[in-house]
Enzyme design. Structure first.
Site, PDB file in Angstrom:
ATOM      1  N   SER A 100       2.822 -11.898  37.708  1.00 19.16           N
ATOM      2  CA  SER A 100       1.461 -11.353  37.757  1.00 19.16           C
ATOM      3  C   SER A 100       0.411 -12.447  37.803  1.00 19.16           C
ATOM      4  CB  SER A 100       1.220 -10.483  36.512  1.00 19.16           C
ATOM      5  OG  SER A 100       1.180 -11.293  35.350  1.00 19.16           O
ATOM      6  N   GLY A 101       0.810 -13.669  37.512  1.00 24.37           N
ATOM      7  CA  GLY A 101      -0.158 -14.755  37.392  1.00 24.37           C
ATOM      8  C   GLY A 101      -0.596 -14.975  35.965  1.00 24.37           C
ATOM      9  N   GLY A 102      -0.229 -14.050  35.060  1.00 22.33           N
ATOM     10  CA  GLY A 102      -0.609 -14.158  33.663  1.00 22.33           C
ATOM     11  C   GLY A 102       0.319 -15.051  32.866  1.00 22.33           C
ATOM     12  N   VAL A 103      -0.052 -15.246  31.603  1.00 21.88           N
ATOM     13  CA  VAL A 103       0.698 -16.145  30.729  1.00 21.88           C
ATOM     14  C   VAL A 103       2.126 -15.655  30.527  1.00 21.88           C
ATOM     15  CG1 VAL A 103       0.790 -17.168  28.425  1.00 21.88           C
ATOM     16  CG2 VAL A 103      -1.414 -16.831  29.539  1.00 21.88           C
ATOM     17  N   ASP A 104       2.279 -14.365  30.246  1.00 26.46           N
ATOM     18  CA  ASP A 104       3.591 -13.839  29.868  1.00 26.46           C
ATOM     19  C   ASP A 104       4.613 -14.011  30.989  1.00 26.46           C
ATOM     20  OD1 ASP A 104       2.247 -13.064  27.583  1.00 26.46           O
ATOM     21  OD2 ASP A 104       1.969 -11.005  28.239  1.00 26.46           O
ATOM     22  N   SER A 105       4.280 -13.534  32.178  1.00 29.04           N
ATOM     23  CA  SER A 105       5.250 -13.627  33.273  1.00 29.04           C
ATOM     24  C   SER A 105       5.469 -15.075  33.696  1.00 29.04           C
ATOM     25  CB  SER A 105       4.808 -12.773  34.467  1.00 29.04           C
ATOM     26  OG  SER A 105       3.638 -13.273  35.061  1.00 29.04           O
ATOM     27  N   SER A 106       4.433 -15.914  33.583  1.00 30.42           N
ATOM     28  CA  SER A 106       4.578 -17.330  33.954  1.00 30.42           C
ATOM     29  C   SER A 106       5.525 -18.053  33.002  1.00 30.42           C
ATOM     30  CB  SER A 106       3.210 -18.019  33.955  1.00 30.42           C
ATOM     31  OG  SER A 106       2.339 -17.424  34.897  1.00 30.42           O
ATOM     32  N   CYS A 148       0.836  -1.202   0.000  1.00 27.22           N
ATOM     33  CA  CYS A 148       0.000   0.000   0.000  1.00 27.22           C
ATOM     34  C   CYS A 148       0.876   1.260   0.000  1.00 27.22           C
ATOM     35  CB  CYS A 148      -0.971  -0.039   1.175  1.00 27.22           C
ATOM     36  SG  CYS A 148      -2.358   1.141   0.984  1.00 27.22           S
ATOM     37  N   GLU A 164      -1.719  -8.985   4.215  1.00 24.09           N
ATOM     38  CA  GLU A 164      -1.659  -9.432   5.596  1.00 24.09           C
ATOM     39  C   GLU A 164      -3.027  -9.625   6.237  1.00 24.09           C
ATOM     40  OE1 GLU A 164      -1.377  -4.862   5.878  1.00 24.09           O
ATOM     41  OE2 GLU A 164      -0.890  -6.460   4.469  1.00 24.09           O
ATOM     42  N   HIS A 173      -3.630  -5.234   0.654  1.00 22.25           N
ATOM     43  CA  HIS A 173      -3.049  -5.663   1.933  1.00 22.25           C
ATOM     44  C   HIS A 173      -3.072  -7.192   2.033  1.00 22.25           C
ATOM     45  CE1 HIS A 173      -2.592  -1.793   4.092  1.00 22.25           C
ATOM     46  NE2 HIS A 173      -3.553  -1.398   3.268  1.00 22.25           N
TER      47      HIS A 173
END
Length: 507
Positions: free
Chosen positions: A221-227, A79, A169, A167
């Site tokens: 934090s208990g979340g996916v990322d930090s775990s 584009c 994507e 586009h």
């Protein structure tokens, strides 16, 4: 050496989608501002230029020094990227008069061109532009057209340089992934060796080299990322990792203890800190959403720092920052879109170096890495949850009673999603406590109590999201259960707004 596609970002809302599509081809890519192309990086195998909110002839539009990339790497302009190359090299770009937005068909294309290898006749593409390329540079030739766009795609003669005005994507370009594969794999020579297994192997080796015998502190934090970050670090450095889990009082119902139990089962060294009294006191009377975030962010650092000071020989702070956090927090114009609790570096007083092993991953890739690490499914598939917790799902000021009401309502909603086997079909879900009261009737009595809104969305990366079409029977059951069991609520609504224009969280 790991191969890399560089995506130069000119401010398009779909730049991250380009990155995701390239990653889905098991090829690593890096999204960089249009003016930050890396110097002398031998791992770069190709360059993609994104779209932009600007027209190429706008005074404030972003320009590019093509001498750094033309003739050195295969280039694909999308584009604005295609229009910028056409204009820069001697062509013409003009406004169309009416913006072309939506589906179109490739009425003709060069089947011998490697960019369109294996394409079907009349392949559907997605247009989103107000300008069009009216004249190509002398050395460029058209390789695809639609009924309304003569130069829908082009290539520079005897060069690995392509431009497309559509586009590839986005989902509605039905063979867009094929086009990107043709570019990344066939034209650029991508080996498709980027995978969760290779990421774990490479990252563990790099962490061992980077950290050595140093002690590392991680805020969970208990979340996916930090775990996932914690398990990855634990695999690399084991007992040298200490995790700190702070309860600011606005977690989900029973979450503090449940998360601690999960982490112990994973063999992590975790310190749990109940600091809810501090946060409730500091949030008293505060109603402005960004101020809530900043109070909780600063308070978390204070509590975390107090615990970290007890680990006197720690040299590193690890964070579960992922790629969308970094891109969304600071766009190419330098304006903050939304503050993220784990983005922005370290307070100077902590005197620790920063370690972010997930900083190049999208959310779905983090989950795939968690699976590769053998983590339990309920942790990997856990919905995203905001760092400030329920504080940004309570409109208005924060009190313990409001948190109690919201925790009870949220618990019923989330358990209901699991019981009805709907949880994994939803990207993120929660309940919002509204700052309004409504009239109701319970038994023979008139009530004047609070209303809550249920929020559930489907998404792949949280940059865009659609409201989840949950069954009416389920919504009716949850509504009745909340009203009948949560003291203080007499009305339940369902949020049917998408992102954009709304955000996933209400604050």
């Amino acid at each position: 050496m790991q191969q890399k596609i560089i995506i130069l970002d000119f401010g398009s809302q779909t730049t991250q989608l380009i990155g995701r599509r390239v990653r889905e081809l098991n090829t690593f890519c890096e999204i960089l501002p249009y003016n930050k192309f890396p110097e002398n990086d031998p791992s770069v195998i190709g360059v993609i230029l994104s779209g932009s909110p600007y027209s190429v002839y706008d005074e404030k539009s972003f320009k590019l020094d093509f001498s750094r990339i033309r003739g050195k790497y295969p280039i694909l302009g999308i584009c604005y990227g295609a229009q910028l190359m056409a204009q820069t090299f001697g062509g013409s770009v003009e406004p169309e008069g009416t913006r072309e937005y939506g589906r179109a068909k490739l009425s003709s294309f060069d089947k011998s061109n490697p960019l369109f290898k294996d394409f079907d006749d009349n392949s559907q593409v997605w247009m989103s532009h107000g300008d069009t390329i009216t004249r190509l540079p002398e050395t460029f030739r058209t390789i695809a057209s639609t009924d309304t766009v003569a130069n829908a795609a082009y290539q520079a003669e005897d060069e690995k340089l392509w431009g497309v005005q559509f586009h590839p994507e986005v989902f509605h370009s039905t063979q867009g992934t094929l086009l990107l594969r043709n570019f990344v794999v066939d034209i650029c020579g991508g080996k498709q060796d980027w995978s969760p297994a290779s990421f774990v192997e490479t990252t563990v080796r790099e962490l061992k080299e980077q950290l050595g015998d140093d002690k590392v502190i991680l805020g969970l934090s208990g979340g996916v990322d930090s775990s996932v970050c914690a398990v990855l670090l634990n695999k690399a450095i084991g007992k040298n990792l200490t995790c700190i889990f702070v309860d600011h009082g606005m977690l989900r119902k029973n979450e503090f203890q449940n998360v601690l139990n999960d982490y112990k089962c994973l063999g992590l060294n975790v310190i749990g800190v109940d600091a809810s009294d501090k946060f409730f006191k500091e949030l008293e009377g505060v109603t402005e959403p960004e101020k809530k975030r900043k109070i909780i962010g600063a308070g978390f650092i204070d509590v975390f720092d107090a615990e970290a000071q007890k680990i006197t020989d720690a040299k590193w702070l690890a964070q579960g920052t992922i790629y969308p956090d970094r891109i969304e927090s600071l766009n190419i114009t330098g304006k903050t879109i939304k503050s993220h609790h784990n983005v922005g570096g370290l307070p100077e007083k902590m005197n620790l170096k920063l370690c972010e092993p997930l900083q190049w991953l999208f959310k779905d890739e983090v989950r795939r890495v968690g699976t590769e690490l053998g983590m339990p499914e309920h942790l990997i598939k856990r919905h995203p949850f905001p760092g400030p917790g329920l504080a940004v799902r309570i409109l208005g000021d924060i009190t313990r009673e409001k948190v109690r009401i919201l925790q009870d309502a949220d618990d019923i909603f989330i358990r209901g999603l699991r019981d009805w086997n709907l949880y994994d079909d939803v990207w993120q879900a929660g309940v919002i406590l509204l700052n309004v009261q409504s009239v109701g009737v319970m038994g023979d009595e008139r009530t004047y109590e609070r209303a809550v809104a249920l929020r559930a969305v489907t998404s792949t990366d949280a940059m865009t999201a659609d409201w989840a079409k949950l069954p009416y029977e389920f919504l009716a059951k949850v509504s009745n259960d909340i009203i009948n069991n949560v003291k203080g609520v007499n009305r339940v609504c369902y949020d049917v707004s998408s992102k954009p224009p709304a955000t996933i969280e209400w604050e």
